[in-house]
Structures are given as C-alpha cells and as structure tokens.
Design a protein around this motif. Sequence first.
Motif, mmCIF file in Angstrom:
data_model
loop_
_atom_site.group_PDB
_atom_site.id
_atom_site.type_symbol
_atom_site.label_atom_id
_atom_site.label_comp_id
_atom_site.label_asym_id
_atom_site.label_seq_id
_atom_site.Cartn_x
_atom_site.Cartn_y
_atom_site.Cartn_z
ATOM 1 N N VAL A 121 -63.339 91.684 59.096
ATOM 2 C CA VAL A 121 -64.625 91.152 58.637
ATOM 3 C C VAL A 121 -64.856 89.788 59.274
ATOM 4 O O VAL A 121 -63.963 88.942 59.284
ATOM 5 N N SER A 122 -66.051 89.592 59.828
ATOM 6 C CA SER A 122 -66.402 88.282 60.384
ATOM 7 C C SER A 122 -67.416 87.596 59.490
ATOM 8 O O SER A 122 -68.205 88.257 58.810
ATOM 9 N N ILE A 123 -67.365 86.281 59.520
ATOM 10 C CA ILE A 123 -68.331 85.488 58.765
ATOM 11 C C ILE A 123 -69.094 84.640 59.766
ATOM 12 O O ILE A 123 -68.497 83.842 60.486
ATOM 13 N N VAL A 124 -70.406 84.835 59.837
ATOM 14 C CA VAL A 124 -71.211 83.977 60.717
ATOM 15 C C VAL A 124 -72.227 83.226 59.868
ATOM 16 O O VAL A 124 -72.598 83.662 58.781
ATOM 17 N N GLY A 125 -72.656 82.112 60.400
ATOM 18 C CA GLY A 125 -73.640 81.307 59.683
ATOM 19 C C GLY A 125 -73.806 79.986 60.385
ATOM 20 O O GLY A 125 -72.998 79.629 61.240
ATOM 21 N N PRO A 126 -74.862 79.255 60.039
ATOM 22 C CA PRO A 126 -75.105 77.967 60.697
ATOM 23 C C PRO A 126 -74.004 76.953 60.371
ATOM 24 O O PRO A 126 -73.270 77.126 59.402
ATOM 25 N N SER A 127 -73.915 75.923 61.173
ATOM 26 C CA SER A 127 -72.912 74.878 60.933
ATOM 27 C C SER A 127 -73.072 74.305 59.536
ATOM 28 O O SER A 127 -74.190 74.113 59.068
ATOM 29 N N SER A 159 -65.916 93.137 64.604
ATOM 30 C CA SER A 159 -65.844 93.426 63.174
ATOM 31 C C SER A 159 -66.311 94.815 62.787
ATOM 32 O O SER A 159 -67.136 95.432 63.457
ATOM 33 N N GLU A 160 -65.782 95.237 61.654
ATOM 34 C CA GLU A 160 -66.310 96.434 61.003
ATOM 35 C C GLU A 160 -67.476 96.058 60.097
ATOM 36 O O GLU A 160 -68.374 96.844 59.872
ATOM 37 N N ARG A 161 -67.383 94.828 59.591
ATOM 38 C CA ARG A 161 -68.513 94.310 58.813
ATOM 39 C C ARG A 161 -68.711 92.844 59.160
ATOM 40 O O ARG A 161 -67.746 92.111 59.374
ATOM 41 N N VAL A 162 -69.965 92.426 59.194
ATOM 42 C CA VAL A 162 -70.279 91.022 59.457
ATOM 43 C C VAL A 162 -70.996 90.448 58.242
ATOM 44 O O VAL A 162 -71.974 91.018 57.747
ATOM 45 N N LEU A 163 -70.459 89.334 57.801
ATOM 46 C CA LEU A 163 -71.028 88.647 56.650
ATOM 47 C C LEU A 163 -71.921 87.522 57.189
ATOM 48 O O LEU A 163 -71.439 86.624 57.867
ATOM 49 N N VAL A 164 -73.210 87.596 56.911
ATOM 50 C CA VAL A 164 -74.122 86.572 57.405
ATOM 51 C C VAL A 164 -74.429 85.602 56.280
ATOM 52 O O VAL A 164 -74.841 86.020 55.186
ATOM 53 N N LEU A 182 -76.250 86.183 52.893
ATOM 54 C CA LEU A 182 -77.579 86.729 53.146
ATOM 55 C C LEU A 182 -77.519 88.245 53.237
ATOM 56 O O LEU A 182 -78.359 88.946 52.704
ATOM 57 N N GLU A 183 -76.508 88.717 53.953
ATOM 58 C CA GLU A 183 -76.407 90.153 54.140
ATOM 59 C C GLU A 183 -75.014 90.493 54.650
ATOM 60 O O GLU A 183 -74.390 89.695 55.338
ATOM 61 N N VAL A 184 -74.547 91.663 54.308
ATOM 62 C CA VAL A 184 -73.299 92.161 54.871
ATOM 63 C C VAL A 184 -73.632 93.384 55.707
ATOM 64 O O VAL A 184 -74.099 94.385 55.184
ATOM 65 N N LEU A 185 -73.439 93.259 57.027
ATOM 66 C CA LEU A 185 -73.836 94.345 57.921
ATOM 67 C C LEU A 185 -72.643 95.149 58.397
ATOM 68 O O LEU A 185 -71.725 94.596 59.004
ATOM 69 N N PRO A 186 -72.651 96.436 58.157
ATOM 70 C CA PRO A 186 -71.608 97.259 58.760
ATOM 71 C C PRO A 186 -71.894 97.429 60.252
ATOM 72 O O PRO A 186 -73.052 97.498 60.650
ATOM 73 N N VAL A 187 -70.846 97.445 61.053
ATOM 74 C CA VAL A 187 -71.025 97.605 62.494
ATOM 75 C C VAL A 187 -70.167 98.778 62.957
ATOM 76 O O VAL A 187 -68.979 98.853 62.637
ATOM 77 N N GLU A 188 -70.797 99.694 63.698
ATOM 78 C CA GLU A 188 -69.995 100.740 64.324
ATOM 79 C C GLU A 188 -70.356 100.792 65.790
ATOM 80 O O GLU A 188 -71.481 101.121 66.141
ATOM 81 N N LEU A 189 -69.411 100.406 66.629
ATOM 82 C CA LEU A 189 -69.668 100.429 68.061
ATOM 83 C C LEU A 189 -69.031 101.674 68.657
ATOM 84 O O LEU A 189 -67.964 102.101 68.205
ATOM 85 N N PRO A 190 -69.676 102.264 69.668
ATOM 86 C CA PRO A 190 -69.155 103.514 70.227
ATOM 87 C C PRO A 190 -67.769 103.365 70.856
ATOM 88 O O PRO A 190 -66.886 104.163 70.606
ATOM 89 N N ASP A 191 -67.568 102.334 71.651
ATOM 90 C CA ASP A 191 -66.296 102.254 72.385
ATOM 91 C C ASP A 191 -65.841 100.805 72.503
ATOM 92 O O ASP A 191 -66.068 100.137 73.494
#
Lengths: 263, 292
Positions: free
Chosen positions: A43-49, A209-214, A223-232
């Motif tokens: 899980v990654s956490i992104v957000g402004p400084s 990440s499998e999920r990104v926490l914004v 704000l939102e927790v986004l699941p991510v599925e990348l092909p390769d």
Amino acid sequence: MQKQPPLSSAVSIDGVGVQFRTKRADVTALDNVTVDVREREFVSIVGPSGCGKSTLLKLVAGLVRPTSGSITLRGEPVTSPRSDIGFVFQKAALLEWRTVRRNITLQGEMRRMPKAEIARRTAELIEMTGLAGFEDAMPHELSGGMQQRVSLCRALLHQPPVLLMDEPFGALDALTREQMNSELHRIWQETRTTVLLVTHSVAEAVYLSERVLVMSRRPGRVLEVLPVELPDRNDYSKAMASAEFGARTARIRELLGARTAHD
Amino acid sequence: MTHLISDGETATGRDQDGVTAVRGRRRSIGTVLARWASDGWRPLLALLFLLFIWWLITAIELAPPYLVPSPQETWRTIVENPGYLWDNTVVTAYETLAAFVLSVVFGLLAAVAMVYSRTVEKTAYPLLVLAQVVPKIALAPLFVVWLGFGLTPKILIALLIAFFPVVVSGYVGLRSIDPEMLDLASTMGAGPIQKFLRFRFPASLPHLFSGLKVAVTLAVTGAVVGEFVGSNKGLGNVILEANGNVNTALLFAALIVLSALGVVLFLLVELIERLVMPWHTTVREASVTTTS
C-alpha cells in the motif's frame, strides 16, 4: 499477479488523529484516518507535503503516539516503539563509522540473532540488492542509490512481517529512482512482506502498489483508496505504458489537484 | 577526492573500487605516520625558514646575545642540560596529562548529564558559559594559597581551563545525532544504553575530538601558568628562573622544549582521532583546528 486469498490484517489504523502543540497553535496533522492493510499487501500513501504521511508511518512504528484513535499492528495494539517491523527512512540513515556489511548486520546484532544467521541473511540480501563487491565500502563511498539499498537490506535483515518506507527514493535522481522501483517490486515479490510506502511520486505509488491511499492537505484525511491492477508489473516500461497506469495516475492527480484548487 | 561508486558500474570496475575503499578506511599507525610525513614537509620548511631568520638576526647582531641568543647557543643549552630539562618536562607533562584526562572524564560526564536531563541542561549550561567569562588563570594564586606548592594546584588550574572545550564539544556532539537515527534504533528494539553506546556516542566523536585537541593545548597553558604562580619544578619554573638570571639561552631552550611538548601532545590526540574514526570527513580531508 493472481489475487491473494483474503488474509488477516497486518496494520489496522482506526479513527486516528494527531495534534501537535506548537508555540503558536495546535496543529492537526492527521484527522480521523482509518485504513486496513492486509498481510502481504503493498500500500502506498500519497499526498501533498505536510499532510501527515510520514507521521502515519511513525504511528504504525510506535514512534509517535496518536491523540485519538488506535493502531493495531499484527493483532497487537501499538503503544510503544515496535521492533517487529523494518523501517526505511528518506535519508539512508547509515552509521558512517560502519562498513556496508556492518551497517546491515547491526540489525541482527541489536536483536541478538545468531551470528551464523546474520551472516547468511546479510549475504542473501547483498546478493538480492546488487551490493555484491561493496560489502567493505564505507557509506560515504557510495552513491545515494547504493546507500538506500544498504538501508533496505538493513530493514529486511530480520525478515520483518511489515516494512515501512518513508519516501525512500525521494533524494534520488529520476533514472535511479525508476531502477530502484522495479527492484523494490521484485524484492517485495520475493520476500512477500507487507509494505507501507510513503511517497511524493504518483507514478511510483501506482507502479508499486496494490492500493494507493490518497491524502488531503493538512489536516490529513483519507480522500480515497484506489485499488490498482497493472497488467505486467515485472516489465517496468510496459507497466508504465499501460492504459490502467495512465487512468490511475490521472485519477490520483485529479484528486490531489482538485483538493489543492478549492482549498 | 572522495570516490563515488555509481549505481551502474560494472563488475569489473568493482574490484578496483573495493581496493580504494579498503585503502581509504583501514588505517594503521604506520599509514597515519606516513601521511604526516608526506603532509609535514611544508610546515617543516617554513619552520626552517624562521630558524634561518632567527640565526640571521643573531649573526648580524641585530640584537645583543643577552636579549636574543643564537640558535646554536640555544641548542647547546638544550644538549648540555638534558637531565635538568627532561626532569622538568616530565613534571609539566604529568600535570598536563593528568589535567587533560580528568577534564575528559568530568567534561564527558557533564555533557552526558546535560544531554539526558533538561533540568541539568537548563541549570548548568548558562552557568558554564558564565564560568567561561571568568578568567580562570586569575584563580591560580588562590589555588596556591589553598593547596600549596605541590602538583595539585597546577593540575586543577589546567583542568579548569581544559574542561570547557571538552564539555561543550561533547554536549554539541551528543546532541548532533540525527533524530531519525534514534528512531531507527527504536525500531531495532534498542534500549537507552544501546542507543547511547551504538548510536549517540560514536556520532559525537567528530565534535568531541575537535574539542579534545583544543583542550590538550589549553592544558599545557594551564600547567605552565600554575607553575608560574608558585612552584619549584616544571618548565614554567625553568622559564621563570632563567628569566630571573637573565639566562635567555636557557629561557629559549625551555620555550622550545615546552612547544615541543605541546606539539607532541596535540599530535597524540590527533593520532588517536585518526585511529578511532578513520571514516570521518575531517580526517579524510586535511583538518584545520583553531586553538585559542
């Protein structure tokens, strides 16, 4: 990647708020953050400084106490600094008086692990992170990317069930960073540890990440927790070029940008 | 200067890098001495030039011999009184070293107390700065009155003077550790003692040693001042007696021996520094220390 069967939660953050008292006023760093991280999840956490991302990691490690809410790490409430984790800091935080090898073995020495096991694990990790040949170098002789690899080895030596990373590649140049990202992805697959990564880089978060926490600006909220599925994911350039990657990064940038605009 | 190993380097390049790394790090006494020898010829040359000027002044009799003895005569005085000068050097060296060691012990204890207790820090630090304003040399006569003519008052005055740089550099050094380092130690399950021994103390060494180098030279000054005020032994006393007898050759001889003593003690501390922390930048690059 095939989806893991539902596992128990590795990190559970429940309604956590953090307030810092400064001379001028009380600052709310985090406000009512609730997240559940499953075992072996990335899980990654992104957000402004200044949105309290790093504080969130320190809360999980027990280095900072929450003002409200509770944190549970592997079923146990976090009340003091926890040692059943690995922590990678933004600065490599290497002991400049120890060689690469002895910086890594420090983790085992502090934990009184058997010497043979420390040596075996160190050799494995040095091999895995491409540090072979630099075992006897001093930290100051290494580039930033190499230093961060040492820091990663040190964090992984004791096979921690949870790995916390606080902007580990923030100080690296773009190319080194991409290289470290694909290496980290491989290492995560090999070690199957739970990873919680704080980053400024939307691309880094989506790729890994499998999920990104914004998170929002201060006071930090989810704000939102986004699941991510990348092909390769194993092919870095392919993963980055995929439509899914584009859609996810666009969505995150939108969330971050929209929030900044009306604030 | 510093060799950087880039991420993309090939396996063939690594062996050489490894060699550089080893050479840069492992320092035996031999390599330190060799380094000194290779760095030392410039200042030695400058010293020789000053010696030449000194000789020139006496050779053309710019100053009468009873004011400025010639280098040859000073040298003759040194070699003709080896026992006398040696015995007094030993006394001064003993006072200096005793004071230095005590100042390190007490200075470090005080620094540790200030770093770990905010109460001690807030109480002692301002007092320490205030005490530095008091010219401690002026206390020397008082110590003679209190403690007599033995070695104790000399050691005490030297200790008082050397204490300040030790405690300040130790305090600054112990506080210089990156808070993230201590967080790291916590995640490794380190207790307070392990945090001190493995993280805080080693991180303080660069600061501490710069203070120790100042302290050791100040300790020599303190010992000599102590001897000036009241003694019948030591190089300070030799200087006073030579002065009284207008024996400038002996006075010059004592000054030279005293300077040599200071230089040797300073180099000794620097040698220990280089052996203890060969990793540090100020050691890797040429280090400049100012003493006051």
